[in-house]
Enzyme design. Structure first.
Site, PDB file in Angstrom:
ATOM      1  N   ASN A 204       1.084  -1.165  -0.016  1.00  9.21           N
ATOM      2  CA  ASN A 204      -0.159  -0.061  -0.056  1.00  9.21           C
ATOM      3  C   ASN A 204       0.969   1.209  -0.159  1.00  9.21           C
ATOM      4  O   ASN A 204       2.070   1.352   0.037  1.00  9.21           O
ATOM      5  CB  ASN A 204      -1.060  -0.023   1.315  1.00  9.21           C
ATOM      6  CG  ASN A 204      -0.298  -0.104   2.531  1.00  9.21           C
ATOM      7  OD1 ASN A 204       0.725   0.636   2.666  1.00  9.21           O
ATOM      8  ND2 ASN A 204      -0.901  -0.777   3.511  1.00  9.21           N
ATOM      9  N   GLU A 207       3.305   1.658   2.952  1.00 10.65           N
ATOM     10  CA  GLU A 207       4.582   0.831   2.914  1.00 10.65           C
ATOM     11  C   GLU A 207       5.287   1.339   1.830  1.00 10.65           C
ATOM     12  O   GLU A 207       6.548   1.056   2.202  1.00 10.65           O
ATOM     13  CB  GLU A 207       4.042  -0.532   2.561  1.00 10.65           C
ATOM     14  CG  GLU A 207       3.105  -1.178   3.757  1.00 10.65           C
ATOM     15  CD  GLU A 207       2.066  -2.415   3.364  1.00 10.65           C
ATOM     16  OE1 GLU A 207       1.660  -2.801   4.448  1.00 10.65           O
ATOM     17  OE2 GLU A 207       1.912  -2.581   2.307  1.00 10.65           O
ATOM     18  N   ASP A 274      -6.602  -7.590   1.930  1.00 12.85           N
ATOM     19  CA  ASP A 274      -6.765  -8.879   1.957  1.00 12.85           C
ATOM     20  C   ASP A 274      -7.570  -9.280   0.802  1.00 12.85           C
ATOM     21  O   ASP A 274      -7.176 -10.249  -0.097  1.00 12.85           O
ATOM     22  CB  ASP A 274      -7.449  -9.368   3.138  1.00 12.85           C
ATOM     23  CG  ASP A 274      -6.766  -9.229   4.427  1.00 12.85           C
ATOM     24  OD1 ASP A 274      -5.324  -8.913   4.304  1.00 12.85           O
ATOM     25  OD2 ASP A 274      -7.157  -9.413   5.712  1.00 12.85           O
TER      26      ASP A 274
END
Length: 336
Positions: A204, A207, A274
């Site tokens: 993302n 990160e 997820d």
């Protein structure tokens, strides 16, 4: 192809999900007053609900898309580990990939909800790496599962809880590459650059900003520079950066493009990553082309944000939303 034909292509694929799992525990109640002891709300407890979280939620998303997940993870020999194991049959998931580590604590994220809003989260966990013996046992265990099933894809779901060590990552990536198994990574900071050679790397924006040596803003030039850096550093085929409410940026080695997402009423962003890694992995493993992978990822990731708590994608709702998207964008050429 219509929406149903596209989504049918994702079905029946066997996918191994390896990484950090957790027990998501919800204490749900109502709030009508402030405590006289401190300026905090008083939650009148109504019920407690346990859900499968972390890598297990990725497995639930794979299953919700009518594919066949096998979850490979490590839990503790404790009450929370038993609660986690007990949830698997009811969810339709096999426990064959579970490994128990007697000295390890099962990760539990306890969320206190009042009037459908999260008031507080309490985490209990061990975040140290698996021991050398545990690493060896876990890798051998995953090898056995990969060799026993017709696995199409391997997803690394990393939450920095110690299951995905450099040793585990290296050996599983090498095995998958030798067996021509599609590999996808949802990384975290600690081992961010350990996944060299993966087919799909899906961080993302936070990160990416935490790990790259230059600033990354949400605009074409900066995102292109970020994915180019990652593709060179990691020798990966595809990089997808999720951008929360701004959609995602995809570099598949041929084209780079920002895919915006539709505006939604967001209830909870937990678990959206997820869902995205699940549908992107299934889509590419099924041979869908990159634009459709991005569209499906945006739709599915946005959908789960409209519900409180960590929930898997709803296939029927995804089909309706994809049908609407296709009707509004009938000039897009889909693969046949």
């Amino acid at each position: 192809m219509n929406a149903r034909q596209i989504l049918t292509r994702l079905q029946d694929q066997c996918v191994v999900v390896v990484g950090d799992s957790m027990l998501d525990r919800y204490l749900v109640g109502s709030v009508s007053r402030i405590s006289p002891e401190a300026p905090v709300p008083v939650v009148l407890h109504q019920y407690t609900e346990d859900r499968l979280g972390g890598a297990a939620n990725v497995a639930l998303n794979i299953q919700a898309l009518r594919a066949r997940p096998i979850l490979c993870t490590v839990i503790g020999q404790d009450a929370e580990g038993e609660a986690f194991r007990a949830l698997l049959p009811a969810a339709g998931l096999t426990s064959e990939g579970l490994l128990t580590a007697p000295g390890r604590q099962t990760t539990v994220k306890m969320r206190i909800l009042g009037n459908r809003q999260q008031m507080l989260r309490i985490d209990r966990e061990d975040v140290h790496d698996l021991s050398s013996e545990e690493e060896r046992r876990f890798v051998e265990h995953v090898f056995e599962i990969l060799s026993a099933h017709p696995v199409r894809a391997l997803i690394f779901q990393d939450y920095n809880k110690g299951v995905l060590t450099p040793f585990v990552i290296k050996h599983l990536l090498e095995y998958a590459k030798n067996k021509d198994i599609f590999t996808a990574v949802d990384p975290k900071k600690t081992n961010f650059f350990a996944y060299r050679g993966a087919d799909l790397f899906k961080p993302n924006l936070k990160e990416v900003r935490d790990s790259l040596p230059f600033a990354v803003e949400v605009e074409q030039k900066a995102l292109r520079a970020a994915t180019a850096f990652l593709r060179e550093r990691l020798a990966c085929a595809k990089v997808m950066i999720t951008l929360s409410e701004k959609g995602l940026f995809l570099d598949d080695g041929t084209n780079c493009r920002l895919y915006p997402t539709a505006s939604r009423k967001v209830a909870d962003v937990s678990g959206a990553g997820d869902t995205v890694i699940s549908i992107a992995t299934l889509s590419w493993a099924a041979g869908l082309e990159s634009p459709m992978v991005a569209i499906l990822s945006n739709l599915a990731g946005g959908q789960v944000c409209e519900f409180p708590g960590v929930v898997p994608v709803n296939l029927d709702l995804l089909e309706r939303e994809l049908s609407q998207w296709l009707a509004q964008n009938d000039n897009l050429q889909h693969e046949g």
